[in-house]
Write a protein that holds these residues in place. Structure first.
Motif, mmCIF file in Angstrom:
data_model
loop_
_atom_site.group_PDB
_atom_site.id
_atom_site.type_symbol
_atom_site.label_atom_id
_atom_site.label_comp_id
_atom_site.label_asym_id
_atom_site.label_seq_id
_atom_site.Cartn_x
_atom_site.Cartn_y
_atom_site.Cartn_z
ATOM 1 N N GLN B 15 0.982 -1.422 -0.063
ATOM 2 C CA GLN B 15 0.131 -0.183 0.069
ATOM 3 C C GLN B 15 0.854 1.038 -0.122
ATOM 4 O O GLN B 15 2.149 1.326 0.341
ATOM 5 N N ASN B 16 0.162 2.505 -0.132
ATOM 6 C CA ASN B 16 0.949 3.735 -0.290
ATOM 7 C C ASN B 16 1.521 3.862 1.248
ATOM 8 O O ASN B 16 0.874 3.962 2.159
ATOM 9 N N GLY B 17 2.887 4.458 0.971
ATOM 10 C CA GLY B 17 3.389 4.542 2.273
ATOM 11 C C GLY B 17 3.804 3.270 3.081
ATOM 12 O O GLY B 17 4.501 3.545 4.159
ATOM 13 N N ALA B 18 3.953 2.215 2.647
ATOM 14 C CA ALA B 18 4.312 0.898 3.157
ATOM 15 C C ALA B 18 5.455 0.447 2.786
ATOM 16 O O ALA B 18 6.091 0.919 1.601
ATOM 17 N N SER B 19 6.231 -0.651 3.351
ATOM 18 C CA SER B 19 7.378 -0.872 3.155
ATOM 19 C C SER B 19 7.777 -1.399 1.796
ATOM 20 O O SER B 19 8.829 -1.393 0.982
ATOM 21 N N SER B 20 6.804 -1.984 1.147
ATOM 22 C CA SER B 20 7.211 -2.322 -0.432
ATOM 23 C C SER B 20 6.184 -1.552 -1.536
ATOM 24 O O SER B 20 5.754 -2.304 -2.510
ATOM 25 N N LEU B 239 9.515 -9.066 1.487
ATOM 26 C CA LEU B 239 10.190 -8.946 2.810
ATOM 27 C C LEU B 239 11.623 -9.301 2.619
ATOM 28 O O LEU B 239 12.442 -8.609 3.344
ATOM 29 N N CYS B 240 11.846 -10.124 1.551
ATOM 30 C CA CYS B 240 13.443 -10.399 1.242
ATOM 31 C C CYS B 240 14.021 -8.935 0.774
ATOM 32 O O CYS B 240 15.058 -8.853 1.286
ATOM 33 N N GLN B 241 13.354 -8.338 0.065
ATOM 34 C CA GLN B 241 14.057 -7.075 -0.466
ATOM 35 C C GLN B 241 14.121 -6.021 0.566
ATOM 36 O O GLN B 241 15.268 -5.694 1.084
ATOM 37 N N ALA B 242 13.116 -5.933 1.672
ATOM 38 C CA ALA B 242 13.333 -5.336 2.786
ATOM 39 C C ALA B 242 14.569 -5.665 3.889
ATOM 40 O O ALA B 242 15.350 -5.076 4.039
ATOM 41 N N ASN B 243 14.467 -6.919 4.271
ATOM 42 C CA ASN B 243 15.222 -7.502 5.046
ATOM 43 C C ASN B 243 16.798 -7.256 4.373
ATOM 44 O O ASN B 243 17.734 -6.882 5.276
ATOM 45 N N VAL B 244 17.205 -7.554 3.295
ATOM 46 C CA VAL B 244 18.253 -7.666 2.519
ATOM 47 C C VAL B 244 18.786 -6.230 2.193
ATOM 48 O O VAL B 244 19.967 -5.813 2.576
ATOM 49 N N GLU B 245 17.859 -5.206 2.274
ATOM 50 C CA GLU B 245 18.394 -4.009 1.949
ATOM 51 C C GLU B 245 18.594 -2.989 3.131
ATOM 52 O O GLU B 245 19.576 -2.507 3.321
ATOM 53 N N ILE B 246 17.576 -3.153 4.049
ATOM 54 C CA ILE B 246 17.371 -1.988 4.960
ATOM 55 C C ILE B 246 18.431 -2.092 6.289
ATOM 56 O O ILE B 246 18.674 -0.981 6.896
ATOM 57 N N TYR B 247 18.868 -3.356 6.383
ATOM 58 C CA TYR B 247 19.562 -3.587 7.696
ATOM 59 C C TYR B 247 21.134 -3.448 7.296
ATOM 60 O O TYR B 247 22.005 -3.983 8.149
#
Lengths: 207, 299
Positions: B15-20, B239-247
Motif C-alpha cells: 500500500q501507499n507509504g508501506a514498506s514495499s 520481505l526479502c527485499q526489505a530485510n536484505v536492503e535496509i539492515y
C-alpha cells in the motif's frame, strides 16, 4: 496453570503423542518421523533451537510434554519451508511447529518474554484492528513493548532506518492517524470470532 | 481490452507509504508495458502472513484468506487470483489447498464467512506474478519488448523462501530455481547462476523479533553477492527485499563490513529494460540506490 492445561494433562496422562495428534495442527503426522535429521540440518535457525524439529518429534513420542510445550524451540521457525520440501516422508514440519506454538499459547505455556511469540501477537492485534497491517504502528508497538523508556531507546537506535524509509516513501507518518484499513471491519471481526468459537468448541470436546 | 486480466491481491506492504510500495509502483509500470491488467480485489484484507500463527490458530488464519477468495469470486468470477507478495501468495494458496482437501475445514471456513455475509466456492487458481510472467507471457515475449538491454549489469537472483517453497514455480527445483536468472538473461543482463545464497532464508518476520540471528543470515546473502561480483541483487519477495536492503547499516556496524548492495525487484528491471524512467520503475524507493539501473533509465 490454565484450566485447559490441567484438563489436558489429566486426559492425556498416558500419551503426549495422542494429545498432539488430537489437538495440534497437523499433529497426526508426528509419528511418521523417522528421525533422519534432515529437517534439523536444513533449518536456517538450526544453531539457535534448544530442540530442533527432529528432537521435538522424538520428545513428543517420549512423553516429554512440559519440555516441549514450554520450550521456545518452535518459536524459532522462520516459516522458510526448507524442512517441508526436504523431508523424505513429506511431513508438514513447518505447520507442526506453528501448531505446537499455537497450542502452547492456548494452554498458557509460552515462556514469558519470548520475542517471536510477542511479536506474533502484536502483529495479529494490529491486523485485526482494521483488517490490514499498519506497519508504522507495528514498528512502534514492537519498540515500546517493554515500556516507554526502552521504547525511546529502541526508536533512537533505529532512527536512521526510520528516516531512510520515510525518505523513500516506504513509511508514512499519516499511518499513525488512521491509516489503511478495510471497509467491513466489523464483518471481518465477526467472522474471526466465529472461527475462534468453532475451534474452541473442538478443543473443549477433546478435553 | 488488456491481453491478460487477473484478480489482484496486492497485500498490506504494497500500500501507499508501506514498506514495499516500490514493488507496487513498479508492478503497475511493468503490467502496463506487458499489457496486463490487475483488478484489485475490492476490500481485500490481510492474510496474517506467516507470523500470525501466534495470535490466530489455523481456522481463524485461513478464514482471512477465505474472505479474499470469496471477494475475488464475487468481483472477478472468471479471473485467476494473482499475488505479488510471497507471503500473500503462500497464505492464500495454502488456505485454498486445505479447503480443497478437507471438506469439513471448507465448511467451517464458510460458516465463519457467513458472519460477514460471504460465501466461497474455492474454485480459483491462486498464482504468483512470477508464474504469470513465465507461463502466460514467457521469456521470449519478455525479451522481444526490451528497448534498453541490461547489458553489462551483473545481477544475483535471490529467490528467497516462500516464492520457492513449499509450492514454488512449476518445473523449477527447490534447491536451485533458475527462473529469475532466465528473466535477467531475457532482459540482456548478466545473471549469476552460481549465486549460492539464492534460496537462503532472510529470517522473515524473525528479522524483527530476533534481529541478531536474522542479520547473521542476511550478511551471508549479501556477502555471496559480492563474492560473485554482483552489481545488485534482484528478488521477487517484498520481505526479502526489505530485510536484505535496509539492515545493511546495522550489519556494517556489527560485523565491520562495508556493504552497499542494491536490492531491486524483477518488476523494476523489466520497467527499466522496457524504457521506463527511474520514477516509473520506483527506483526512488530504494534506500541503497541502484545506480547502474538509474543510469540506464536516464539514457
Amino acid at each position: 496453570m490454565s484450566d485447559m492445561n490441567t484438563a489436558m494433562v489429566e486426559k492425556y496422562r498416558n500419551s503426549f503423542l495422542k494429545e498432539v495428534e488430537a489437538n495440534v495442527e497437523e499433529g497426526e503426522w508426528v509419528k511418521m518421523c523417522m528421525q533422519c535429521g534432515v529437517c534439523s540440518g536444513s533449518c536456517p535457525l538450526g544453531p539457535h533451537w534448544a530442540h530442533p524439529p527432529q528432537e521435538i518429534f522424538m520428545m513428543i513420542r517420549a512423553g516429554k510434554r512440559e519440555e516441549v510445550l514450554a520450550s521456545d524451540s518452535m518459536w524459532m521457525c522462520t516459516s522458510c519451508y526448507n524442512c517441508i520440501v526436504r523431508c523424505p516422508r513429506e511431513l508438514p514440519i513447518t505447520h507442526i511447529m506453528h501448531g505446537l506454538a499455537t497450542y502452547a499459547k492456548k494452554l498458557g505455556l509460552v515462556p514469558k518474554g519470548q520475542a517471536t511469540a510477542e511479536f506474533s501477537q502484536i502483529f495479529w492485534n494490529n491486523m485485526m484492528k482494521k483488517g490490514r497491517v499498519n506497519e508504522l504502528k507495528l514498528g512502534l508497538s514492537l519498540y515500546f513493548k517493554d515500556g516507554f523508556g526502552q521504547g525511546i531507546k529502541n526508536a533512537m537506535a533505529n532512527q536512521k532506518l526510520g528516516m531512510n524509509m520515510m525518505k523513500a516513501k516506504r513509511m508514512s507518518a499519516a499511518e499513525f492517524f488512521g491509516g489503511h484499513g478495510i471497509k467491513d471491519v466489523s464483518g471481518l471481526q465477526k467472522m474471526i470470532k466465529k472461527a475462534e468459537e468453532i475451534e474452541a468448541a473442538k478443543l473443549e470436546a477433546n478435553k | 481490452m488488456a491481453k491478460h486480466e487477473y484478480s489482484y491481491y496486492p497485500g498490506c506492504s504494497s500500500q501507499n507509504g508501506a514498506s514495499s510500495s516500490n514493488l507496487k509502483r513498479s508492478i503497475d509500470t511493468m503490467c502496463e508495458v506487458l499489457d496486463v491488467k490487475l483488478n484489485e480485489i475490492p476490500d481485500w484484507n490481510c492474510c496474517s502472513a506467516s507470523i500470525g500463527y501466534g495470535g490466530g490458530s489455523v481456522l481463524p488464519r485461513m478464514t482471512l484468506s477465505a474472505r479474499n477468495i470469496a471477494l475475488s469470486e464475487q468481483a472477478h468470477p472468471d479471473q485467476d487470483i494473482v499475488a505479488t507478495c510471497a507471503a500473500c501468495w503462500l497464505a492464500t494458496k495454502e488456505a485454498s489447498e486445505r479447503f480443497a482437501h478437507d471438506e469439513n475445514f471448507f465448511k467451517e471456513a464458510n460458516t465463519a464467512l457467513a458472519e460477514a455475509n460471504l460465501k466461497m466456492t474455492n474454485k480459483k487458481p491462486i498464482r504468483h506474478m512470477a508464474e504469470v510472467l513465465i507461463e502466460d507471457i514467457g521469456y521470449e515475449q519478455l525479451q522481444s519488448g526490451v528497448k534498453k538491454s541490461l547489458e553489462g549489469i551483473k545481477i544475483a537472483g535471490y529467490v528467497g523462501c516462500q516464492t520457492n517453497r513449499p509450492f514454488g514455480i512449476d518445473g523449477e527445483s527447490f534447491e536451485n530455481p533458475m527462473y529469475l536468472d532466465k528473466m535477467v538473461d531475457a532482459l540482456g543482463g548478466e545473471s549469476i547462476k552460481t549465486y549460492e545464497k539464492k534460496v537462503q532464508c532472510c529470517g522473515g518476520a524473525l528479522a524483527f523479533s530476533e534481529p541478531d540471528k536474522s542479520q547473521e543470515m542476511i550478511k551471508g546473502i549479501i556477502e555471496a553477492a559480492y563474492d560473485n561480483g554482483a552489481d545488485m541483487i534482484v528478488t521477487p519477495c517484498p520481505l526479502c527485499q526489505a530485510n536484505v536492503e535496509i539492515y545493511q547499516d546495522d550489519i556494517n556496524a556489527k560485523f565491520n563490513t562495508k556493504f552497499n548492495m542494491p536490492v531491486v525487484y524483477y518488476s523494476q528491471l523489466i520497467s527499466v529494460a522496457y524504457g521506463k524512467n527511474a520514477s516509473d520503475a520506483a527506483l526512488d524507493g530504494q534506500i541503497i540506490k541502484a545506480k547502474k539501473l538509474e543510469d540506464l533509465a536516464a539514457k
